[in-house]
Design a protein around this motif. Sequence first.
Motif, PDB file in Angstrom:
ATOM      1  N   PHE A  92       0.789  -1.235   0.000  1.00 13.35           N
ATOM      2  CA  PHE A  92       0.000   0.000   0.000  1.00 13.35           C
ATOM      3  C   PHE A  92       0.819   1.282   0.000  1.00 13.35           C
ATOM      4  CE2 PHE A  92      -3.160  -2.997   1.980  1.00 13.35           C
ATOM      5  CZ  PHE A  92      -3.975  -3.060   0.857  1.00 13.35           C
ATOM      6  N   THR A 110      -8.796  11.004   7.042  1.00 17.84           N
ATOM      7  CA  THR A 110      -8.778   9.624   7.538  1.00 17.84           C
ATOM      8  C   THR A 110      -9.578   9.533   8.839  1.00 17.84           C
ATOM      9  OG1 THR A 110      -6.561   9.386   6.646  1.00 17.84           O
ATOM     10  CG2 THR A 110      -7.265   7.711   8.216  1.00 17.84           C
ATOM     11  N   TRP A 137       2.594   5.819   6.247  1.00 17.42           N
ATOM     12  CA  TRP A 137       1.283   5.503   5.684  1.00 17.42           C
ATOM     13  C   TRP A 137       0.567   4.540   6.618  1.00 17.42           C
ATOM     14  CZ3 TRP A 137       5.880   3.704   3.846  1.00 17.42           C
ATOM     15  CH2 TRP A 137       6.026   2.364   3.490  1.00 17.42           C
ATOM     16  N   GLU A 138      -0.747   4.699   6.692  1.00 23.55           N
ATOM     17  CA  GLU A 138      -1.509   3.806   7.566  1.00 23.55           C
ATOM     18  C   GLU A 138      -2.970   3.735   7.150  1.00 23.55           C
ATOM     19  OE1 GLU A 138      -2.825   4.790  11.554  1.00 23.55           O
ATOM     20  OE2 GLU A 138      -1.747   6.684  11.425  1.00 23.55           O
ATOM     21  N   ALA A 139      -3.640   2.717   7.682  1.00 19.09           N
ATOM     22  CA  ALA A 139      -5.060   2.497   7.387  1.00 19.09           C
ATOM     23  C   ALA A 139      -5.917   3.342   8.341  1.00 19.09           C
ATOM     24  CB  ALA A 139      -5.389   1.014   7.576  1.00 19.09           C
ATOM     25  N   ASP A 140      -7.192   3.499   7.983  1.00 20.30           N
ATOM     26  CA  ASP A 140      -8.102   4.254   8.852  1.00 20.30           C
ATOM     27  C   ASP A 140      -8.694   3.342   9.933  1.00 20.30           C
ATOM     28  OD1 ASP A 140     -10.119   2.746   7.653  1.00 20.30           O
ATOM     29  OD2 ASP A 140     -10.870   4.390   6.421  1.00 20.30           O
ATOM     30  N   TYR A 145      -6.850   1.327   3.652  1.00 17.98           N
ATOM     31  CA  TYR A 145      -5.954   2.381   3.165  1.00 17.98           C
ATOM     32  C   TYR A 145      -6.720   3.244   2.161  1.00 17.98           C
ATOM     33  CZ  TYR A 145      -2.009   0.189   5.447  1.00 17.98           C
ATOM     34  OH  TYR A 145      -1.157  -0.303   6.401  1.00 17.98           O
ATOM     35  N   ASP A 146      -6.246   4.482   1.979  1.00 17.89           N
ATOM     36  CA  ASP A 146      -6.899   5.405   1.034  1.00 17.89           C
ATOM     37  C   ASP A 146      -7.086   4.775  -0.351  1.00 17.89           C
ATOM     38  OD1 ASP A 146      -4.147   5.375   0.541  1.00 17.89           O
ATOM     39  OD2 ASP A 146      -3.892   7.553   0.587  1.00 17.89           O
ATOM     40  N   ARG A 157      -1.371   9.363   4.695  1.00 17.08           N
ATOM     41  CA  ARG A 157       0.019   9.163   4.237  1.00 17.08           C
ATOM     42  C   ARG A 157       0.644  10.530   3.996  1.00 17.08           C
ATOM     43  NH1 ARG A 157       0.421   5.222   0.599  1.00 17.08           N
ATOM     44  NH2 ARG A 157      -1.727   4.483   0.768  1.00 17.08           N
TER      45      ARG A 157
END
Length: 287
Positions: A92, A110, A137-140, A145-146, A157
């Motif tokens: 990602f 996010t 970068w990271e998930a919500d 991920y976006d 990110r």
Amino acid sequence: MVRSFAGSADPRFLEVMSSLVRHLHAFARDVRLTEEEWQHAIDFLTRTGQICTPTRQEFILLSDVLGLSMMTVGINSPGGDGITEDTVFGPFFVQGSPRIDLDGDVAADTAGPPCHLSGRVLDQDGNPVAGARIEVWEADEDGFYDVQYDHGELRGRGHLFTDDEGRYGFWSVVPAPYGIPSDGPVGELLTAAGRSPMRPAHVHFMITAEGHRRLITHLFVADGPHLSSDAVFGVKPSLVVPFARHDPDEGPGGRQLADDWYSAVYDFTLARETTSTAPIENPPGGG
Ligand code: BEZ
Ligand code: FE
């Protein structure tokens, strides 16, 4: 058959391909591979390729769940001297993330409770590394991920640079556990094995600095679920850090928080560069 590569002018190609064919044949003999199973494997790999898009890299996912990604990371890690451990890159990462200032916010829209991450980037001798580029970068909070949404925006990110004392600090959202994409062939494999697709909560980092080896790693949230059963085998105890919860207050950078917020502090230590690494524009498998 192994000798069929001997005409190559590239000795490394010869070494890798000869070994690959030797091991592949030994594997087929070992399990007495049937023609139906061979056909099934070809179909699996075909579908793995067909589901790939610029933002969906099923082959990286396959390598990850087979433990090949972490095996490769381990083989190539310098280790020792307090050097921060690497972990899996994942599928990602996206080029062209927005730049933020010290204590800026990468969350954009996010979803998730605010979280401040800070610390320093140091060299092997404990000296600060100024001007190191930190990609995060990271998930919500829903575990996506976006690039897994249709909105087409870069969210969760960004990148920033360390100051003269090697310090970094940024706002994002508190990481949440999530399942790796399991609606494709890799998901079938996990289901057949009775394995969970879940990963423990984490933030991704890629840190590059002149004269130092590129560091690709995560920070994991201590005491969260799935730390001992990561679907891609990426957890290392040295990367598990406590995230503190705070009442509504003024946070770093003068940010006023109306709700609870979180923070974590971690110092990264970069290895000295011994061989040349690919430039940041060309990370391994970058989507
Ligand atoms: C990730 O952490 O983004 C990730 C790593 C491996 C597979 C899928 C996702
Ligand atoms: Fe991740």
